[in-house]
Scaffold this motif. Structure first.
Motif, PDB file in Angstrom:
ATOM      1  N   GLU A  11       5.798   7.553  -2.310  1.00 23.54           N
ATOM      2  CA  GLU A  11       5.274   7.458  -0.942  1.00 23.54           C
ATOM      3  C   GLU A  11       4.189   8.516  -0.830  1.00 23.54           C
ATOM      4  O   GLU A  11       3.935   9.263  -1.778  1.00 23.54           O
ATOM      5  CB  GLU A  11       6.364   7.660   0.130  1.00 23.54           C
ATOM      6  CG  GLU A  11       6.668   6.410   0.969  1.00 23.54           C
ATOM      7  CD  GLU A  11       5.593   6.049   2.002  1.00 23.54           C
ATOM      8  OE1 GLU A  11       4.604   6.821   2.134  1.00 23.54           O
ATOM      9  OE2 GLU A  11       5.740   5.017   2.691  1.00 23.54           O
ATOM     10  N   ILE A  12       3.531   8.623   0.312  1.00 19.37           N
ATOM     11  CA  ILE A  12       2.382   9.514   0.420  1.00 19.37           C
ATOM     12  C   ILE A  12       2.734  10.906   0.923  1.00 19.37           C
ATOM     13  O   ILE A  12       1.871  11.774   0.947  1.00 19.37           O
ATOM     14  CB  ILE A  12       1.277   8.896   1.306  1.00 19.37           C
ATOM     15  CG1 ILE A  12       1.800   8.633   2.728  1.00 19.37           C
ATOM     16  CG2 ILE A  12       0.745   7.626   0.661  1.00 19.37           C
ATOM     17  CD1 ILE A  12       0.713   8.170   3.690  1.00 19.37           C
ATOM     18  N   PRO A  60       0.830  -1.212   0.000  1.00 19.04           N
ATOM     19  CA  PRO A  60       0.000   0.000   0.000  1.00 19.04           C
ATOM     20  C   PRO A  60       0.866   1.264   0.000  1.00 19.04           C
ATOM     21  O   PRO A  60       1.984   1.275   0.522  1.00 19.04           O
ATOM     22  CB  PRO A  60      -0.804  -0.148   1.295  1.00 19.04           C
ATOM     23  CG  PRO A  60      -0.931  -1.622   1.479  1.00 19.04           C
ATOM     24  CD  PRO A  60       0.385  -2.183   1.012  1.00 19.04           C
ATOM     25  N   SER A  61       0.327   2.334  -0.558  1.00 18.37           N
ATOM     26  CA  SER A  61       1.120   3.541  -0.828  1.00 18.37           C
ATOM     27  C   SER A  61       1.866   4.074   0.385  1.00 18.37           C
ATOM     28  O   SER A  61       3.017   4.502   0.281  1.00 18.37           O
ATOM     29  CB  SER A  61       0.199   4.630  -1.388  1.00 18.37           C
ATOM     30  OG  SER A  61      -0.452   4.197  -2.553  1.00 18.37           O
ATOM     31  N   GLY A  62       1.209   4.051   1.529  1.00 17.47           N
ATOM     32  CA  GLY A  62       1.832   4.587   2.736  1.00 17.47           C
ATOM     33  C   GLY A  62       2.735   3.603   3.446  1.00 17.47           C
ATOM     34  O   GLY A  62       3.176   3.863   4.574  1.00 17.47           O
ATOM     35  N   ALA A  63       3.045   2.486   2.793  1.00 14.87           N
ATOM     36  CA  ALA A  63       3.943   1.479   3.360  1.00 14.87           C
ATOM     37  C   ALA A  63       5.077   1.171   2.394  1.00 14.87           C
ATOM     38  O   ALA A  63       5.544   0.032   2.314  1.00 14.87           O
ATOM     39  CB  ALA A  63       3.162   0.206   3.704  1.00 14.87           C
ATOM     40  N   ILE A  65      15.925  -0.629  -5.744  1.00 14.34           N
ATOM     41  CA  ILE A  65      14.488  -0.563  -5.471  1.00 14.34           C
ATOM     42  C   ILE A  65      13.754   0.145  -6.590  1.00 14.34           C
ATOM     43  O   ILE A  65      14.109   1.266  -6.979  1.00 14.34           O
ATOM     44  CB  ILE A  65      14.188   0.185  -4.152  1.00 14.34           C
ATOM     45  CG1 ILE A  65      15.026  -0.365  -2.999  1.00 14.34           C
ATOM     46  CG2 ILE A  65      12.695   0.123  -3.837  1.00 14.34           C
ATOM     47  CD1 ILE A  65      16.175   0.515  -2.583  1.00 14.34           C
ATOM     48  N   LEU A  66      12.714  -0.505  -7.098  1.00 12.06           N
ATOM     49  CA  LEU A  66      11.771   0.112  -8.029  1.00 12.06           C
ATOM     50  C   LEU A  66      10.416   0.108  -7.338  1.00 12.06           C
ATOM     51  O   LEU A  66       9.940  -0.945  -6.913  1.00 12.06           O
ATOM     52  CB  LEU A  66      11.704  -0.671  -9.340  1.00 12.06           C
ATOM     53  CG  LEU A  66      10.789  -0.097 -10.432  1.00 12.06           C
ATOM     54  CD1 LEU A  66      11.234   1.306 -10.837  1.00 12.06           C
ATOM     55  CD2 LEU A  66      10.762  -1.018 -11.645  1.00 12.06           C
ATOM     56  N   CYS A  67       9.789   1.285  -7.229  1.00  9.28           N
ATOM     57  CA  CYS A  67       8.632   1.444  -6.352  1.00  9.28           C
ATOM     58  C   CYS A  67       7.403   1.908  -7.128  1.00  9.28           C
ATOM     59  O   CYS A  67       7.479   2.852  -7.919  1.00  9.28           O
ATOM     60  CB  CYS A  67       8.984   2.449  -5.253  1.00  9.28           C
ATOM     61  SG  CYS A  67       7.713   2.618  -3.998  1.00  9.28           S
ATOM     62  N   ARG A 106      -6.560   7.072   5.211  1.00  3.39           N
ATOM     63  CA  ARG A 106      -5.562   8.121   5.045  1.00  3.39           C
ATOM     64  C   ARG A 106      -4.141   7.643   5.348  1.00  3.39           C
ATOM     65  O   ARG A 106      -3.187   8.019   4.669  1.00  3.39           O
ATOM     66  CB  ARG A 106      -5.909   9.329   5.940  1.00  3.39           C
ATOM     67  CG  ARG A 106      -5.079  10.568   5.634  1.00  3.39           C
ATOM     68  CD  ARG A 106      -5.618  11.773   6.371  1.00  3.39           C
ATOM     69  NE  ARG A 106      -7.003  12.038   6.041  1.00  3.39           N
ATOM     70  CZ  ARG A 106      -7.399  12.676   4.937  1.00  3.39           C
ATOM     71  NH1 ARG A 106      -6.494  13.073   4.057  1.00  3.39           N
ATOM     72  NH2 ARG A 106      -8.673  12.907   4.719  1.00  3.39           N
ATOM     73  N   MET A 107      -3.981   6.799   6.365  1.00  2.00           N
ATOM     74  CA  MET A 107      -2.638   6.390   6.767  1.00  2.00           C
ATOM     75  C   MET A 107      -1.925   5.599   5.673  1.00  2.00           C
ATOM     76  O   MET A 107      -0.711   5.721   5.507  1.00  2.00           O
ATOM     77  CB  MET A 107      -2.703   5.569   8.059  1.00  2.00           C
ATOM     78  CG  MET A 107      -1.329   5.137   8.580  1.00  2.00           C
ATOM     79  SD  MET A 107      -1.421   4.314  10.186  1.00  2.00           S
ATOM     80  CE  MET A 107      -1.918   5.695  11.226  1.00  2.00           C
ATOM     81  N   LEU A 108      -2.676   4.793   4.914  1.00  2.00           N
ATOM     82  CA  LEU A 108      -2.048   3.955   3.892  1.00  2.00           C
ATOM     83  C   LEU A 108      -2.293   4.460   2.472  1.00  2.00           C
ATOM     84  O   LEU A 108      -1.466   4.230   1.587  1.00  2.00           O
ATOM     85  CB  LEU A 108      -2.535   2.511   4.014  1.00  2.00           C
ATOM     86  CG  LEU A 108      -1.996   1.736   5.204  1.00  2.00           C
ATOM     87  CD1 LEU A 108      -2.598   0.344   5.264  1.00  2.00           C
ATOM     88  CD2 LEU A 108      -0.475   1.644   5.170  1.00  2.00           C
TER      89      LEU A 108
END
Length: 360
Positions: free
Chosen positions: A97-98, A72-75, A90-92, A169-171
Motif C-alpha cells: 500500500e502507499i 492502483p497502489s493506493g487502492a 490475499i496476494l498483493c 498522489r492519492m493513488l
C-alpha cells in the motif's frame, strides 16, 4: 488442490499475472474485476474467466481461494479487507500500500480473519538476485561497505495522462521512488539483511535516510509526484548506500544493483551479472559468471510492460506453496512493508530537509 484465483483490478499488470497463473499446474484464474466494461470483457475473453464490475460481487459469486490485488497502489486496502472478511487469502502487487498505516490496517484485517497476506516483489525470485543473496548469507563480502540501486528510467507524458492514476498522489502514493524504484529498494534491503545474521527479521536493515526529490521532466500541473529522487542510506551494520530513482532520464537505462564490502563486489545490470569478484575465490565462481553473463533486456527502463512473467509465476507459486503447507512466506506483510517504510522516510526527509531514522 487447485487454487481458484481472482484478480482485483485488471489493468496492464493483470495480464502478466494472468499469463503467470496459466503456467501453474495447481492454480486457475476464475475471475477479474474492473469498472470498465470493454476492458473487462476483453480480459475475460483473453484469459477464459469471468468479469465483474464490482470486486465484492466477484468475491461473493466466484468464490476464489486467493485474491490477487492489482488495483492502483493506493487502492489495495479496500479489496484486501473485503477478501479477508470472506476468508480469502490475499496476494498483493507492489507496493503493498502507499503508507505503512494502510499496510497495518491490511495486516490487522488478515490476522483477524486468519488468512494469509503476502506481497509481490518478483525480483526476489530472479536467480541472479538470489545468487547475490546467497553470497551475502555466506559472508563472502566481508565487512559490508555499500548496498545501492539505480533506477534511471524514463516515462513519457502519456504515462501521466489525465485518464491515468499514475502521478496522482492519492493513488500512486509517490512517483519514481514509490512506483518504479520500489523493486530495487526492496531488493537492496533484502540483500543487506542477509549480511546481518543477528538482525531481528521484523526490523528494517536500513536505519537512516537522507533524500532530495524533484519534478524535472514532466508538467507539474499534471504530475503531483516526483520524477527524480536521490536518497542516501545508512544501514544498521554501518554500511552505506544510495537509491537513484527517476522517470525523467530519457531514453531510460537499465536498473543497477551493487553490493560490496572489504572482501568482494557483486554488480547487477538488470538480469546480467557484470561484476562477481571476491578476495577468496570459490570453486563455482566461474560457472556463476558464465551462467549470469550476457545482455539484459529493457527491463522496464522506458516501457513499463517490457517484462516477462516468469518471476511473477515463481512469486505466485511460492505464495500458494506457503498457503498449502502452512509455512512461512518470504514476502509476508511484515517483510513487504519494509520497502514502503524506506520510501516513506525518503519523502519525509525530502520534505523536512534532514535525515530520518527508520522506525523512529
Amino acid at each position: 488442490m487447485t487454487y481458484r484465483i481472482a484478480i482485483a483490478g485488471i489493468g496492464a499488470v493483470a495480464d502478466i499475472h494472468a499469463a503467470a497463473i496459466s503456467d501453474l499446474a495447481d492454480a486457475t484464474l476464475v475471475a477479474g474485476s474492473c469498472r470498465t466494461g470493454e476492458k473487462g470483457r476483453t480480459f475475460a475473453s483473453e484469459h477464459d474467466c469471468e468479469w465483474y464490475e464490482d470486486t465484492e460481487t466477484m468475491l461473493d459469486e466466484s468464490a476464489p481461494d486467493v485474491l490477487l490485488v492489482c488495483t492502483p497502489s493506493g487502492a489495495h486496502l479496500e479489496p484486501t479487507v473485503a477478501a479477508a472478511e470472506r476468508g480469502v487469502h490475499i496476494l498483493c502487487e507492489k507496493p503493498l500500500e502507499i503508507t505503512t498505516e494502510r499496510i497495518d490496517a491490511m495486516r490487522d484485517a488478515a490476522d483477524r480473519a486468519g488468512v494469509r497476506l503476502g506481497g509481490v516483489f518478483q525480483q526476489r525470485y530472479n536467480p541472479v538476485v538470489q545468487q547475490v543473496r546467497d553470497a551475502a548469507s555466506e559472508g563472502r563480502f566481508g565487512d559490508l561497505s555499500v548496498v545501492s540501486t539505480s533506477v534511471p528510467w524514463w516515462r513519457d507524458d502519456d504515462y501521466y495522462g489525465p485518464d491515468r492514476w499514475q502521478g496522482r498522489r492519492m493513488l500512486d502514493g509517490g512517483g519514481a521512488m514509490m512506483n518504479q524504484s520500489i523493486h530495487g529498494i526492496d531488493a537492496i534491503q533484502w540483500l543487506a539483511s542477509a549480511a546481518m545474521p543477528g538482525l531481528d527479521p521484523g526490523v528494517n536493515p536500513v536505519e537512516e535516510v537522507f533524500a532530495f526529490t524533484a519534478t524535472r521532466a514532466h508538467d507539474t500541473d499534471r504530475v503531483e509526484v516526483e520524477d527524480t529522487a536521490v536518497a542516501v542510506l545508512r544501514y544498521r551494520n554501518g554500511a552505506l548506500g544510495h537509491v537513484l530513482g527517476t522517470t525523467s532520464m530519457y531514453p531510460g537505462s537499465l536498473k543497477r544493483i551493487r553490493m560490496a564490502g572489504r572482501d568482494g563486489t557483486a554488480e547487477l545490470l538488470e538480469d546480467e551479472l557484470v561484476t562477481w569478484q571476491f578476495r577468496e575465490a570459490a570453486d563455482d565462481d566461474t560457472a556463476i559468471r558464465n551462467r549470469f553473463g550476457g545482455e539484459s533486456d529493457g527491463g522496464g527502463a522506458a516501457d513499463p510492460m517490457s517484462i516477462e512473467d516468469e518471476f511473477h509465476r515463481r512469486n505466485i507459486d511460492s505464495f500458494l506453496t506457503a498457503v498449502e503447507r502452512d509455512e512461512p512466506y518470504m514476502l509476508d506483510a511484515q517483510e513487504a512493508r519494509k520497502a514502503v517504510e524506506i520510501v516513506e522516510a525518503v519523502y519525509e526527509s525530502a520534505e523536512r530537509g534532514r535525515p530520518i531514522e527508520i522506525g523512529d
